[in-house]
Design an enzyme around this catalytic site. Structure first.
Site, PDB file in Angstrom:
ATOM      1  N   ASP A 158       0.807  -1.224   0.000  1.00 29.83           N
ATOM      2  CA  ASP A 158       0.000   0.000   0.000  1.00 29.83           C
ATOM      3  C   ASP A 158       0.842   1.277   0.000  1.00 29.83           C
ATOM      4  OD1 ASP A 158       0.730  -0.887   2.615  1.00 29.83           O
ATOM      5  OD2 ASP A 158      -0.639   0.574   3.486  1.00 29.83           O
ATOM      6  N   GLU A 190      -0.696  -1.939   5.068  1.00 32.64           N
ATOM      7  CA  GLU A 190       0.171  -1.910   6.265  1.00 32.64           C
ATOM      8  C   GLU A 190       0.044  -0.584   7.001  1.00 32.64           C
ATOM      9  OE1 GLU A 190       2.972  -1.022   9.024  1.00 32.64           O
ATOM     10  OE2 GLU A 190       3.120   0.003   7.106  1.00 32.64           O
TER      11      GLU A 190
HETATM   12 ZN   LIG Z   1       5.172   3.842   6.358  1.00 32.62          ZN
HETATM   13 ZN   LIG Z   2       6.343   1.026   5.569  1.00 34.92          ZN
END
Ligand SMILES: [Zn+2]
Ligand SMILES: [Zn+2]
Length: 403
Positions: free
Chosen positions: A90, A148
Site C-alpha cells: 500500500d 500496512e
Molecule cells: Zn510507512
Molecule cells: Zn512502511
C-alpha cells in the site's frame, strides 16, 4: 541436494550475477507500481500486476485474500518445512513532490514508504526461486499484504488463513530504510519496532464567561493538567531500562479569548517495545484522566486502540538473517544492530504467530539526493537496493532449508 552457502565461495557469485541480471526488471516493476500508488485495501492495480506476473511464470497463487492480498507458493523439492516471505503493497495519502519520470500519476497518493520496492523485491524473489526450485528442499510462501500503513492488512490475512495450508514454520520480511545508508542491513534479535497504540479523549466541563470562572468548569485547565500528568507515566511508572513514549499530538478547545471552553479534545499515541506493557498504558492513561476530571467535577470520554504489538524478532531467525547479511554487505560496518525505531509495523502480527525476523535494508544515498525520510513528499530510495533485497531473501531461503 540443497547447498548451504558455507559450502564454497564458488556458489556465491552466480547467485549475485543472476540477480543483478534481474535488476532492470526489478526497477521496471518498482516504477510501474510507483506510478500507480494505491491506498489501503484498494491495491487492485498492484495486485493485478503481481498476479499477472506470477501467472505468466506459472507460479501457483491465491488472490483477493483480505480484499487485495495475494499468497504465492513456490514448491522446491518436497519437504515439510515452509518459509514465508511477506511484502506490503500500500501507498500513502501524500502528494508526491519528486520530479522524476516515474512520478505518481495518482493525485494525492504516493509510495512514500518504499512498499513499491517491497513488492518488486518479493516479485523478483518469487521469480528467482521458481527458476531455481530444484535447488532448495521445502516450500516458500510469498505473501503480498495490503494496508500496512493502516488500518492493517496482516490481521485479516492471518484470519483468512494465510499462514495455514501449508502451515508456515517461519517468516521473513524487510523494510527499505532511508535511516540507513545503502549497503547496510539493520538486524537484531528481540524488539525491532514498537507497539503502536492510539487514544482520543474528550473532556466535558462547563463553559461560561472568561471573567466569571467560578461559575464554570474549565476544560482547558483540566486538559492542560492531563497533558502534563500523562508525562509522568513514562517518567515515573516505566522502568528506566525500558523505552516508551506517550505523545499528545492534538489538543483542541475553545472559540474565543474571553470564553471558558465547554469541552476540550485531545488525541495521542503510545509506543513501547516490551510486550509486557500491553494494557498498561491504557489503564494508566484512563486513571490519570479520570482522577483529574473527578477532582474538577468534569466528565470525560476516552477511546483507546491497541493497533500493532511490537515487532519482536526470533533469536534464531535473526541470527540466520545476520549470517546471510554478511554475504550481501561488507562486514562488520554493514551490519547495524542498533537500528531500533519507535515506528510500528503490522509485521508484528505475523511474528506473534510464527517465529521470524523483520529487518531493515539501508536504502539512502545522500550523494544522489535520495535520503528524504519515509512519509516525506520527496521520499525516494536508491534502486540498487532492489537487487540486494532479492539476494537477501534468496540466500535466506537457501540457508533456512539448507540447515
Ligand atoms: Zn510507512
Ligand atoms: Zn512502511
Amino acid at each position: 541436494m540443497v547447498s548451504t552457502f558455507s559450502n564454497s565461495s564458488v556458489n556465491l557469485s552466480p547467485i549475485r550475477l543472476e540477480i543483478q541480471a534481474l535488476q532492470p526488471q526489478l526497477v521496471e516493476w518498482r516504477r510501474q507500481i510507483h506510478q500507480h500508488p494505491e491506498l489501503a485495501f484498494q491495491e487492485k492495480l498492484t495486485a493485478s500486476l503481481v498476479s499477472h506476473k506470477l501467472g505468466e511464470w506459472g507460479i501457483e497463487h491465491g488472490t483477493e485474500i483480505a480484499e487485495t492480498g495475494i499468497a504465492a507458493i513456490i514448491q522446491g523439492k518436497p519437504a515439510s518445512k515452509v518459509l514465508a516471505i511477506r511484502a506490503d503493497m500500500d501507498a500513502l495519502p501524500i502528494q508526491e513532490q519528486n520530479q522524476v519520470p516515474y512520478c505518481s500519476q495518482h493525485d494525492g497518493i504516493m509510495h512514500a514508504c518504499g512498499h513499491d520496492g517491497h513488492t518488486a523485491i518479493a516479485l523478483g524473489t518469487a521469480y528467482y526461486l521458481h527458476q531455481h526450485r530444484e535447488s532448495f528442499t521445502g516450500t516458500v510462501k510469498i505473501i503480498f499484504q495490503p494496508a500496512e500503513e493502516s488500518p492493517g492488512g496482516a490481521k485479516p490475512m492471518i484470519e483468512a488463513g494465510v499462514l495455514k495450508n501449508p502451515d508456515v514454520d517461519a517468516i521473513l520480511g524487510l523494510h527499505l530504510w532511508n535511516n540507513l545508508p545503502l549497503g547496510t542491513i539493520g538486524v537484531r534479535p528481540g524488539a525491532l519496532m514498537a507497539a503502536v497504540e492510539l487514544f482520543r479523549c474528550q473532556i466535558f466541563g462547563k463553559g461560561g464567561h472568561g471573567a466569571i470562572p467560578h461559575q464554570t468548569i474549565d476544560s482547558v485547565v483540566i486538559a492542560a493538567q492531563i497533558v502534563t500528568a500523562l508525562q509522568t507515566i513514562v517518567a515515573r511508572n516505566v522502568n528506566p531500562i525500558d523505552s516508551a513514549v506517550v505523545t499528545v499530538g492534538e489538543l483542541h478547545a475553545g472559540t474565543a479569548n474571553n470564553v471558558i471552553a465547554n469541552t476540550a479534545n485531545m488525541s495521542g499515541t503510545v509506543r513501547y517495545f516490551n510486550p509486557d506493557f500491553a494494557g498498561f498504558f491504557h489503564q494508566r492513561i484512563e486513571q490519570i484522566i479520570a482522577g483529574i476530571c473527578q477532582s474538577h467535577g468534569a466528565n470525560y470520554h476516552l477511546d483507546y486502540w491497541s493497533l500493532y504489538p511490537p515487532v519482536i524478532n526470533d533469536r534464531n531467525m535473526a541470527e540466520l538473517v545476520e549470517s546471510v547479511a554478511e554475504k550481501v554487505v561488507e562486514t562488520p560496518m554493514g551490519i547495524v544492530p542498533e537500528c531500533q525505531t519507535m515506528g510500528g509495523e503490522d509485521m508484528s502480527l505475523f511474528l506473534q504467530e510464527v517465529p521470524g525476523c523483520y529487518f531493515f535494508l539501508g536504502s539512502a544515498n545522500p550523494e544522489k539526493n535520495l535520503a528524504y525520510p519515509h512519509h516525506h513528499p520527496r521520499f525516494d530510495f536508491d534502486e540498487t537496493v532492489l537487487q540486494m533485497g532479492v539476494e537477501m531473501f534468496v540466500r535466506c531461503v537457501e540457508k533456512f532449508f539448507g540447515n
